[in-house]
Design a protein around this motif. Structure first.
Motif, PDB file in Angstrom:
ATOM      1  N   GLU A  88       1.406   5.783  -0.583  1.00 22.27           N
ATOM      2  CA  GLU A  88       0.863   7.103  -0.990  1.00 22.27           C
ATOM      3  C   GLU A  88       1.231   7.677  -2.317  1.00 22.27           C
ATOM      4  O   GLU A  88       1.958   7.128  -3.027  1.00 22.27           O
ATOM      5  CB  GLU A  88       1.530   8.224   0.194  1.00 22.27           C
ATOM      6  N   GLN A  89       0.571   8.685  -2.575  1.00 20.93           N
ATOM      7  CA  GLN A  89       0.591   9.312  -4.123  1.00 20.93           C
ATOM      8  C   GLN A  89       2.128   9.618  -4.207  1.00 20.93           C
ATOM      9  O   GLN A  89       2.601   9.710  -5.338  1.00 20.93           O
ATOM     10  CB  GLN A  89      -0.188  10.590  -4.017  1.00 20.93           C
ATOM     11  N   GLN A 115      -5.193   6.182  -1.126  1.00 20.80           N
ATOM     12  CA  GLN A 115      -4.002   5.514  -1.194  1.00 20.80           C
ATOM     13  C   GLN A 115      -3.904   4.675  -2.494  1.00 20.80           C
ATOM     14  O   GLN A 115      -4.936   4.529  -3.047  1.00 20.80           O
ATOM     15  CB  GLN A 115      -3.748   4.576  -0.135  1.00 20.80           C
ATOM     16  N   VAL A 153       3.388   2.516   2.797  1.00 18.67           N
ATOM     17  CA  VAL A 153       2.911   2.796   4.161  1.00 18.67           C
ATOM     18  C   VAL A 153       2.675   1.260   4.793  1.00 18.67           C
ATOM     19  O   VAL A 153       2.200   1.218   6.039  1.00 18.67           O
ATOM     20  CB  VAL A 153       1.514   3.511   4.359  1.00 18.67           C
ATOM     21  N   THR A 178      -9.468   8.938  -4.124  1.00 12.44           N
ATOM     22  CA  THR A 178      -8.380   7.812  -3.910  1.00 12.44           C
ATOM     23  C   THR A 178      -7.563   8.635  -2.817  1.00 12.44           C
ATOM     24  O   THR A 178      -7.310   9.658  -2.971  1.00 12.44           O
ATOM     25  CB  THR A 178      -7.536   7.933  -5.201  1.00 12.44           C
ATOM     26  N   ILE A 217       0.873  -1.341   0.037  1.00  9.42           N
ATOM     27  CA  ILE A 217       0.017   0.098   0.019  1.00  9.42           C
ATOM     28  C   ILE A 217       0.920   1.233  -0.004  1.00  9.42           C
ATOM     29  O   ILE A 217       2.034   1.382   0.797  1.00  9.42           O
ATOM     30  CB  ILE A 217      -0.900  -0.004   1.317  1.00  9.42           C
TER      31      ILE A 217
END
Length: 167
Positions: free
Chosen positions: A63-64, A160, A69, A158, A61
């Motif tokens: 982040e932009q 993640q 994360v 969105t 997973i």
């Protein structure tokens, strides 16, 4: 007689292509269902739930900005990168993009435009997740496909991205 054979030989490739398209469409439907199930699971239970953590394929997973994360146990076992490492220091998968895994860059960008991307023919896909702290080498050649998809919040935006690597 020759006309009949020509029609048959013309028809066979058309039938084969039609079957291939149906198979591909079926895969797209299955992929879409899988993504919806994962999105719902993540929304309801969070990304560190046992189903995701124990899933037999590597999951991450992000982040932009590409910061990881979460990684599941399978990804950790393959690469030596553990969730605890992510909480101790920033780890961006975008900083590790090379020519060999360049399609991953576009897939990450697409996620934050709300798009799901299915990549095939990947080589070295696990290399971007290798921990600097261990000399562990993943058998990244076994994961040639990946599906990147958005994780959306309550308002549909969105928040993640997720990736599942497949053999």
């Amino acid at each position: 007689m020759l006309d009949l054979m020509e029609k048959r030989s013309e028809k066979e490739p058309l039938e084969e292509l039609t079957e291939m398209i149906k198979t591909l469409q079926g895969k797209e439907i299955i992929q879409a269902r899988m993504v919806r199930k994962f999105q719902k699971l993540i929304r309801n239970k969070g990304w560190s739930c046992p189903v995701i953590d124990d899933f037999p394929y590597p999951i991450a997973i992000f982040e932009q900005d590409g910061e990881l994360v979460y990684v599941n146990r399978t990804l950790s076992d393959k690469t030596g990168l553990y969730a605890i490492n992510l909480s101790q220091s920033k780890y961006s998968l975008l900083n590790r993009i090379t020519d060999a895994n360049l399609p991953i860059l576009d897939a990450v960008k697409n996620v934050f435009m709300g798009k799901t991307t299915f990549l095939t023919g990947l080589s070295g896909s696990m290399d971007i997740f290798m921990s600097d702290r261990t000399g562990k080498k993943a058998s990244s050649s076994e994961y040639h496909e990946a599906i990147f998809f958005p994780i959306t919040g309550d308002e549909g935006k969105t928040i993640q991205g997720a990736v599942i690597f497949m053999k």
